[in-house]
Design an enzyme around this catalytic site. Structure first.
Site, PDB file in Angstrom:
ATOM      1  N   LEU A   1      -9.866  -3.720 -25.450  1.00 50.87           N
ATOM      2  CA  LEU A   1     -10.256  -3.516 -26.847  1.00 50.87           C
ATOM      3  C   LEU A   1      -9.989  -2.068 -27.240  1.00 50.87           C
ATOM      4  CD1 LEU A   1     -11.760  -4.431 -29.486  1.00 50.87           C
ATOM      5  CD2 LEU A   1     -13.842  -3.596 -28.425  1.00 50.87           C
TER       6      LEU A   1
ATOM      7  N   GLY B   1      -1.081   3.329 -31.474  1.00 48.02           N
ATOM      8  CA  GLY B   1      -0.398   3.497 -30.181  1.00 48.02           C
ATOM      9  C   GLY B   1      -1.323   3.539 -28.975  1.00 48.02           C
TER      10      GLY B   1
ATOM     11  N   SER C   1      -1.050   0.404 -26.497  1.00 51.58           N
ATOM     12  CA  SER C   1       0.148   0.489 -25.662  1.00 51.58           C
ATOM     13  C   SER C   1      -0.038   1.569 -24.596  1.00 51.58           C
ATOM     14  CB  SER C   1       1.366   0.848 -26.501  1.00 51.58           C
ATOM     15  OG  SER C   1       1.407   0.035 -27.632  1.00 51.58           O
TER      16      SER C   1
ATOM     17  N   GLU D   1      -5.392 -12.164 -18.321  1.00 51.04           N
ATOM     18  CA  GLU D   1      -6.113 -13.432 -18.471  1.00 51.04           C
ATOM     19  C   GLU D   1      -6.104 -13.858 -19.932  1.00 51.04           C
ATOM     20  OE1 GLU D   1     -10.159 -13.071 -17.225  1.00 51.04           O
ATOM     21  OE2 GLU D   1     -10.655 -15.119 -17.786  1.00 51.04           O
TER      22      GLU D   1
HETATM   23  C1  ACO Z   1      -6.809 -10.056 -22.299  1.00 52.74           C
HETATM   24  C2  ACO Z   1      -7.367  -9.772 -23.620  1.00 52.74           C
HETATM   25  O1  ACO Z   1      -8.303  -9.047 -23.692  1.00 52.74           O
HETATM   26  S1  ACO Z   1      -6.643 -10.396 -24.999  1.00 52.74           S
HETATM   27  C3  ACO Z   1      -7.517  -9.674 -26.312  1.00 52.74           C
HETATM   28  C4  ACO Z   1      -6.947  -8.380 -26.744  1.00 52.74           C
HETATM   29  N1  ACO Z   1      -7.908  -7.654 -27.575  1.00 52.74           N
HETATM   30  C5  ACO Z   1      -8.131  -7.959 -28.875  1.00 52.74           C
HETATM   31  O2  ACO Z   1      -7.533  -8.845 -29.465  1.00 52.74           O
HETATM   32  C6  ACO Z   1      -9.203  -7.128 -29.549  1.00 52.74           C
HETATM   33  C7  ACO Z   1      -8.763  -6.592 -30.906  1.00 52.74           C
HETATM   34  N2  ACO Z   1      -7.499  -5.873 -30.847  1.00 52.74           N
HETATM   35  C8  ACO Z   1      -7.339  -4.686 -30.191  1.00 52.74           C
HETATM   36  O3  ACO Z   1      -8.243  -4.172 -29.544  1.00 52.74           O
HETATM   37  C9  ACO Z   1      -6.013  -3.991 -30.295  1.00 52.74           C
HETATM   38  O4  ACO Z   1      -5.391  -4.320 -31.502  1.00 52.74           O
HETATM   39  C10 ACO Z   1      -5.018  -4.324 -29.128  1.00 52.74           C
HETATM   40  C11 ACO Z   1      -5.663  -3.936 -27.792  1.00 52.74           C
HETATM   41  C12 ACO Z   1      -4.658  -5.796 -29.101  1.00 52.74           C
HETATM   42  C13 ACO Z   1      -3.750  -3.486 -29.349  1.00 52.74           C
HETATM   43  O5  ACO Z   1      -4.086  -2.130 -29.403  1.00 52.74           O
HETATM   44  P1  ACO Z   1      -3.508  -1.168 -30.547  1.00 52.74           P
HETATM   45  O6  ACO Z   1      -4.009   0.185 -30.238  1.00 52.74           O
HETATM   46  O7  ACO Z   1      -3.841  -1.715 -31.878  1.00 52.74           O
HETATM   47  O8  ACO Z   1      -1.938  -1.304 -30.263  1.00 52.74           O
HETATM   48  P2  ACO Z   1      -0.807  -0.213 -30.566  1.00 52.74           P
HETATM   49  O9  ACO Z   1      -1.262   0.720 -31.626  1.00 52.74           O
HETATM   50  O10 ACO Z   1      -0.363   0.374 -29.299  1.00 52.74           O
HETATM   51  O11 ACO Z   1       0.347  -1.121 -31.115  1.00 52.74           O
HETATM   52  C14 ACO Z   1       0.101  -1.877 -32.251  1.00 52.74           C
HETATM   53  C15 ACO Z   1       1.077  -1.575 -33.367  1.00 52.74           C
HETATM   54  O12 ACO Z   1       0.859  -0.279 -33.881  1.00 52.74           O
HETATM   55  C16 ACO Z   1       2.106   0.410 -33.973  1.00 52.74           C
HETATM   56  N3  ACO Z   1       1.867   1.836 -33.842  1.00 52.74           N
HETATM   57  C17 ACO Z   1       1.756   2.545 -32.719  1.00 52.74           C
HETATM   58  N4  ACO Z   1       1.568   3.845 -33.004  1.00 52.74           N
HETATM   59  C18 ACO Z   1       1.540   3.945 -34.334  1.00 52.74           C
HETATM   60  C19 ACO Z   1       1.364   5.010 -35.222  1.00 52.74           C
HETATM   61  N5  ACO Z   1       1.182   6.246 -34.801  1.00 52.74           N
HETATM   62  N6  ACO Z   1       1.366   4.726 -36.546  1.00 52.74           N
HETATM   63  C20 ACO Z   1       1.540   3.484 -36.989  1.00 52.74           C
HETATM   64  N7  ACO Z   1       1.716   2.413 -36.179  1.00 52.74           N
HETATM   65  C21 ACO Z   1       1.712   2.650 -34.882  1.00 52.74           C
HETATM   66  C22 ACO Z   1       2.856  -0.167 -32.816  1.00 52.74           C
HETATM   67  O13 ACO Z   1       4.239   0.079 -32.918  1.00 52.74           O
HETATM   68  C23 ACO Z   1       2.506  -1.607 -32.932  1.00 52.74           C
HETATM   69  O14 ACO Z   1       3.258  -2.144 -34.017  1.00 52.74           O
HETATM   70  P3  ACO Z   1       3.716  -3.667 -34.137  1.00 52.74           P
HETATM   71  O15 ACO Z   1       2.498  -4.510 -34.353  1.00 52.74           O
HETATM   72  O16 ACO Z   1       4.635  -3.652 -35.296  1.00 52.74           O
HETATM   73  O17 ACO Z   1       4.415  -4.012 -32.858  1.00 52.74           O
END
Ligand code: ACO
Length: 468
Positions: free
Chosen positions: A256, A265, A268, A289
Site C-alpha cells: 500500500l 513513483g 514502483s 499473492e
Molecule cells: C498484493 C497486493 O497487495 S495487490 C494490492 C495492491 N495495493 C492496492 O491496490 C492499494 C491501493 N493502491 C496503492 O497502494 C498504489 O496505487 C500501488 C501500490 C498499487 C501503486 O503504487 P503507486 O505509488 O501509486 O505507483 P507508482 O507511482 O510507482 O506508479 C503509478 C503511476 O504513476 C506514474 N508516476 C510515477 N511517478 C510519477 C510522477 N512523479 N508524476 C506523475 N506520475 C508518476 C507511473 O508512471 C505510473 O503510471 P501509469 O499508471 O500510467 O503506469
C-alpha cells in the site's frame, strides 16, 4: 469516537442493540455507508474538523455493515472520520438529526466502526488531538534503529525508477522489520484499518507468525534537522517460505502506498527495493499473492524494463520475433505459441527472481515491442494473444467442450492456480452448447483479448517512452 446530535429535540442516543419490531407501514430503506461516511487522512491536528486533510476513497465501506450492508434507523446521518498519518489513530465524528426504528432496528455504529478501526479508534476527540504531539515520533521510533535496505542489488542488476529522477528519491528510506520484532506487530496493528479500507480483498496478516516481514517506505522530514522525523509513505508485507534444502522464497502479500503519495513513483520504488532484496539474498523467486489489476500493471512495467536490459531474455525475444515474422499466422491451422525456452525461463528466475507466470505476462509485451513496425504484424500478434487466452480458459486441448476452469488459491503456486473439471452430465465428455452460449463465450473471449491488448499497448508505450 464522538457521537453528537445536531437537532436540539433529537432523540437520545440509541441503544447499541438492534431492536426489531414488526408492522411498520414505511419500512426504513436504510442508507449506504459509502454515501454517509467520509474519511480523511490528516497530518496535523489543525486539519481535524475541517476538510483540509486528504479524503480517501475506501474500496468498499458497505461490506463492514452486517444488515444488508446498510445503516438503519438514522435521519440525516453524517460520519466523518479522521485518521492521523502520524500515529495512525482515528477519530469519528457522528452527527444525525434523529433516530427511530423503522423496522430494521438501529445500527450499532460503534461496533461497526470498531470492526474496521479496532483499538486505533479513540472515543475522545481531545485524546485524538493529543496524539499529534505525544506520538510525533511514532514512525521514527520504529524505523530509526532498523536495517536500511539498499536500493540497488549487490550484483548490480538495477533499473531506473518509474519516470522520476533518482534525486527525487534521495531522502527515502526502506527498512525491514521482522514480525518477530514486537515493534513490527505493534505498528502493523495500527495500519490494519488502512489495509482493510484500501487494499481490495485483503485480510490482516498474522502478526504472531515470525515468517512475515514488514517493509516500510519512509521519507525523512528535513525541516527539523535536530529532530529527524520520518513520514510513512507506504509499506509492504511479505511472507518468507522455506525452500528445501536451505533456500527461501518471498511472497508479496500486501502493498500500500498511502493515498496522498500514490502515482508519484513510490510504489514502483518499493517494488524495486523488494526485487533487489530478493536478488541480493538470492531467494528462489519473488511472487505476488493475488495481485490487484493496477498493482499488476505497476509490477509488470517494472519487470518489462528489467527484462529489456537482460540479454538472455532479449535474445530469446529476438529469435521468437524472427520466427513470427515469417508468415501469416491467421492462415495457418496450427499456430505456434512462441514461448520462451525452459532455459530462459530458468535464467530469468535465477537472475531477476521473476517466476514463470509473471515472465510469460511480460513476454507478450516484449514480443509486442520486438515486432517493429507493429502495425504490419498486429493481426498475427492478436492471433497469438487470442490463442493464449483460449488456452488459459479452456485448456490446451481443443476438444474442450464440457471442461470448466475455476480460479483457486493454491499453496503450491503462490499466485493463483486454476482447476479444471469435467461436468458429470456431459455428453461424450462435453456438454452441448446452444448457439447463444457459443456466441456469448466468443464475445467473452474477444473481450478478454481486447483488454489484454489494451494493457500490452499501455505498458509497451510506457516503457518505450522511458527508453528513448
Ligand atoms: C498484493 C497486493 O497487495 S495487490 C494490492 C495492491 N495495493 C492496492 O491496490 C492499494 C491501493 N493502491 C496503492 O497502494 C498504489 O496505487 C500501488 C501500490 C498499487 C501503486 O503504487 P503507486 O505509488 O501509486 O505507483 P507508482 O507511482 O510507482 O506508479 C503509478 C503511476 O504513476 C506514474 N508516476 C510515477 N511517478 C510519477 C510522477 N512523479 N508524476 C506523475 N506520475 C508518476 C507511473 O508512471 C505510473 O503510471 P501509469 O499508471 O500510467 O503506469
Amino acid at each position: 469516537m464522538g457521537q453528537k446530535q445536531q437537532h436540539p429535540n433529537a432523540d437520545p442516543l440509541p441503544e447499541p442493540k438492534k431492536k426489531r419490531r414488526v408492522g411498520f407501514s414505511n419500512i426504513d430503506a436504510g442508507v449506504e455507508p459509502n454515501d454517509c461516511i467520509k474519511i480523511y487522512l490528516v497530518s496535523k491536528k489543525e486539519e481535524v474538523g475541517t476538510s483540509d486533510g486528504y479524503r480517501i476513497s475506501p474500496v468498499d465501506l458497505n461490506s463492514f455493515f452486517e444488515e444488508d450492508e446498510k445503516i438503519y434507523g438514522y435521519q440525516g446521518l453524517k460520519i466523518t472520520i479522521w485518521i492521523s498519518s502520524i500515529s495512525f489513530h482515528a477519530y469519528a465524528d457522528i452527527t444525525f438529526q434523529s433516530t427511530s426504528d423503522g423496522g430494521k432496528g438501529i445500527t450499532d455504529l460503534k461496533s461497526a466502526l470498531e470492526k474496521i478501526f479496532g483499538e486505533t479508534l479513540l472515543e475522545n476527540k481531545d485524546d485524538f488531538l493529543q496524539t499529534f504531539s505525544t506520538e510525533n515520533n511514532f514512525i521514527s521510533s520504529v524505523v530509526s534503529n532498523e536495517e536500511k535496505l539498499q536500493t540497488k542489488a549487490s550484483n548490480g542488476h538495477t533499473t531506473h525508477f518509474n519516470g522520476s529522477s533518482e534525486a527525487a528519491f534521495s531522502d527515502l528510506e526502506v527498512v525491514r522489520l521482522m514480525m518477530s520484532n514486537l515493534a513490527a506487530g505493534h505498528l502493523y496493528s495500527r495500519l490494519v484499518p488502512l489495509v482493510l479500507l484500501l487494499v481490495d480483498g485483503s485480510n490482516p496478516i498474522d502478526v504472531i507468525d515470525p515468517s512475515w516481514e514488514l517493509y516500510l517506505l519512509t521519507r525523512k522530514k528535513t525541516d527539523q534537522p535536530a529532530n529527524t522525523q520520518h513520514i510513512l509513505l507506504g509499506f509492504a508485507a511479505l511472507y518468507r517460505f522455506y525452500r528445501y534444502p536451505d533456500g527461501s522464497r518471498l511472497r508479496l502479500s500486501q502493498i500500500l502506498v498511502l493515498p496522498p503519495y500514490q502515482h508519484k513513483g513510490y510504489g514502483s520504488y518499493l517494488v524495486e527495493v523488494l526485487s533487489n532484496v530478493a536478488i541480493s539474498e538470492n531467494v528462489y523467486d519473488l511472487t505476488v499473492e493475488e495481485p490487484q489489476e493496477y498493482f499488476q500493471h505497476v509490477r509488470t512495467s517494472f519487470d518489462v524494463k528489467r527484462l529489456l536490459a537482460f540479454e538472455p531474455a532479449q535474445s530469446a525475444v529476438k529469435s521468437a520475433v524472427l520466427h513470427l515474422k515469417q508468415g501469416k499466422l491467421s492462415k495457418k491451422t496450427q499456430v505456434p505459441r512462441f514461448l520462451p525456452s525452459a532455459d530462459v525461463v530458468d535464467e530469468v528466475r535465477k537472475t531477476l527472481k521473476i517466476n514463470k507466470k509473471q515472465f510469460l505476462q511480460c513476454w507478450e509485451i516484449l514480443i509486442y515491442l520486438g515486432l517493429d513496425p507493429i502495425e504490419k504484424h498486429m493481426e498475427d500478434y492478436v492471433t497469438i494473444i487470442c490463442n493464449r487466452v483460449k488456452d488459459d480458459i479452456l485448456g490446451k486441448d481443443s476438444e474442450t467442450a464440457g471442461k470448466e476452469v475455476i480460479e483457486v488459491p493454491s499453496v503450491h503456486d503462490e499466485e493463483t492456480s486454476f482447476v479444471m473439471f469435467r461436468l458429470q452430465n456431459s455428453k461424450a465428455g462435453g456438454i452441448q452448447m446452444d448457439e447463444d452460449q457459443t456466441k456469448t463465450q466468443e464475445q467473452q473471449l474477444q473481450q478478454l483479448v481486447d483488454e489484454r491488448i489494451k494493457e500490452v499497448k499501455l505498458i509497451a508505450q510506457k516503457v518505450s517512452h522511458k527508453h528513448v
